[in-house]
Design a protein around this motif. Sequence first.
Motif, short mmCIF file in Angstrom:
data_model
loop_
_atom_site.label_atom_id
_atom_site.label_comp_id
_atom_site.label_asym_id
_atom_site.label_seq_id
_atom_site.Cartn_x
_atom_site.Cartn_y
_atom_site.Cartn_z
N SER A 36 0.82 -1.22 0.00
CA SER A 36 0.00 0.00 0.00
C SER A 36 0.85 1.27 0.00
O SER A 36 0.44 2.29 -0.55
CB SER A 36 -0.92 0.00 1.22
OG SER A 36 -1.77 -1.12 1.22
N ARG A 59 -3.76 8.75 4.91
CA ARG A 59 -3.71 7.45 4.25
C ARG A 59 -3.39 6.34 5.24
O ARG A 59 -3.87 5.20 5.11
CB ARG A 59 -2.67 7.49 3.13
CG ARG A 59 -3.05 8.44 1.99
CD ARG A 59 -2.02 8.40 0.89
NE ARG A 59 -1.87 7.06 0.38
CZ ARG A 59 -0.74 6.57 -0.14
NH1 ARG A 59 0.34 7.33 -0.18
NH2 ARG A 59 -0.69 5.34 -0.58
N GLN A 62 -6.57 5.42 6.96
CA GLN A 62 -7.42 4.61 6.08
C GLN A 62 -6.94 3.16 6.05
O GLN A 62 -7.74 2.22 6.10
CB GLN A 62 -7.42 5.21 4.67
CG GLN A 62 -8.11 6.56 4.57
CD GLN A 62 -7.97 7.19 3.20
OE1 GLN A 62 -7.14 6.76 2.38
NE2 GLN A 62 -8.76 8.23 2.94
N TRP A 63 -5.62 3.00 5.97
CA TRP A 63 -5.07 1.64 5.94
C TRP A 63 -5.33 0.92 7.27
O TRP A 63 -5.77 -0.24 7.29
CB TRP A 63 -3.56 1.71 5.67
CG TRP A 63 -2.89 0.36 5.67
CD1 TRP A 63 -2.76 -0.49 4.62
CD2 TRP A 63 -2.29 -0.29 6.78
NE1 TRP A 63 -2.11 -1.63 4.99
CE2 TRP A 63 -1.80 -1.54 6.34
CE3 TRP A 63 -2.10 0.04 8.12
CZ2 TRP A 63 -1.14 -2.43 7.17
CZ3 TRP A 63 -1.44 -0.86 8.95
CH2 TRP A 63 -0.98 -2.08 8.47
N GLN A 99 -8.32 0.52 -1.32
CA GLN A 99 -7.82 1.47 -2.30
C GLN A 99 -6.78 0.79 -3.17
O GLN A 99 -6.15 -0.19 -2.76
CB GLN A 99 -7.20 2.70 -1.62
CG GLN A 99 -5.98 2.37 -0.76
CD GLN A 99 -5.42 3.60 -0.07
OE1 GLN A 99 -6.13 4.56 0.18
NE2 GLN A 99 -4.14 3.56 0.22
N ASP A 122 -1.49 11.75 -5.39
CA ASP A 122 -0.64 12.03 -4.21
C ASP A 122 0.69 12.60 -4.73
O ASP A 122 1.51 11.87 -5.28
CB ASP A 122 -0.41 10.74 -3.42
CG ASP A 122 0.34 11.00 -2.11
OD1 ASP A 122 1.13 11.96 -2.06
OD2 ASP A 122 0.14 10.22 -1.16
N VAL A 129 -4.31 7.33 -6.33
CA VAL A 129 -4.99 6.47 -5.36
C VAL A 129 -6.45 6.32 -5.81
O VAL A 129 -7.19 7.30 -5.90
CB VAL A 129 -4.93 7.07 -3.94
CG1 VAL A 129 -5.65 6.14 -2.96
CG2 VAL A 129 -3.48 7.29 -3.53
#
Length: 362
Positions: A36, A59, A62-63, A99, A122, A129
């Motif tokens: 990721s 991010r 989110q991960w 994602q 990004d 993404v």
Amino acid sequence: MTISKFGDITVRDLGSDGATLEFPKNAEWADDLKVSFPKVRWAPTTRVWGIPGKLGYKRACQWAERIASGNGVVDRQKLIDSAAFDGLVSKYVRLGTAQSIVRTAYDEEIVAICRKLGGAFDRDEKIWVIPGANLAALIQATPGIDRLAAAASARDSARKAARKAEAQAIEAAARQEQDEHLARVRAHRYVVLASKAPVVGATVRLYGNPVTVESLGKLFRADDELSSRGGPIGAEGEWVRYAYYRDATAAEMAVLEATETKRAEAARIARAQAEAIHTVAASADAPELGHAPEGEVIWRDDRHAVTGYRRWVVLTADGWLWHITYDGSDGAMWGDYNCGYNSQGTRVPARDDLVAAIRGQA
């Protein structure tokens, strides 16, 4: 510092420096994290994962939320085996249920595809993404992205190669220009004794050719091989330096020639004067006077007067040129001579040419 917890995962916001992730040892999570975040780095001292970039914290959260909810990365092999994926494997697209990431060289068509898929660029990671909701559409678009990305990569490589070749050519040209400049400089220099170095701006003759000195180099000691390289003979161990020059202009040549003419005339007059004085001094006519003759002193040499030694030439009213030597120096034979105490004189008839020469007028 903002700290967020997602189950066993801790995320710390580092602002513009990104974020850190901390979780118990888990090989599957670590592999998923590396997929990721290609630029993620493990810090063995603090035992945390570092994610760079201004969007790092967002991010990372989110991960962490995806992993904590049990939704790991998509099983790629399962996708490869599925009819939907049709066996395609992309080196430009990383697929994930939360994602996906598209990383390619710049291409306008790829940008349009990623935007259509709801992607966000990004700038720190230089990636697109794509939200997990559009995973199926991304799988369908992957073959086209691969084709476009391969062409973009080829173009990018060609541009980089061209820029590299151009930079190398510019560097080579600069080196050649520098080498040629050094060669020109070294071809226009000569070694002189430091004590006899010309002043900067002086026009002199070098092997008969008029040149103007532009600068003087650093002092250095002459070695025993310098004379074989064009340096002054017998200068071994002496301080010397390089004189850097250029060809003299017409105006500088005219000034030099005028100076040389003046010096040559002065040397001729000095020779004529010396010869005339010698003519008087070498005469055998030395009558006894008992004192120095009176008259006009037309030449005098007092360079050694401090030691008691002097010479002069007198033009007397009765038409004689007398050369008088007074020698009262240590070791001389003191006493009375034909022209008085410690004084000896000789004479010749005063001819106009001799008088003019001794006066420095001939």
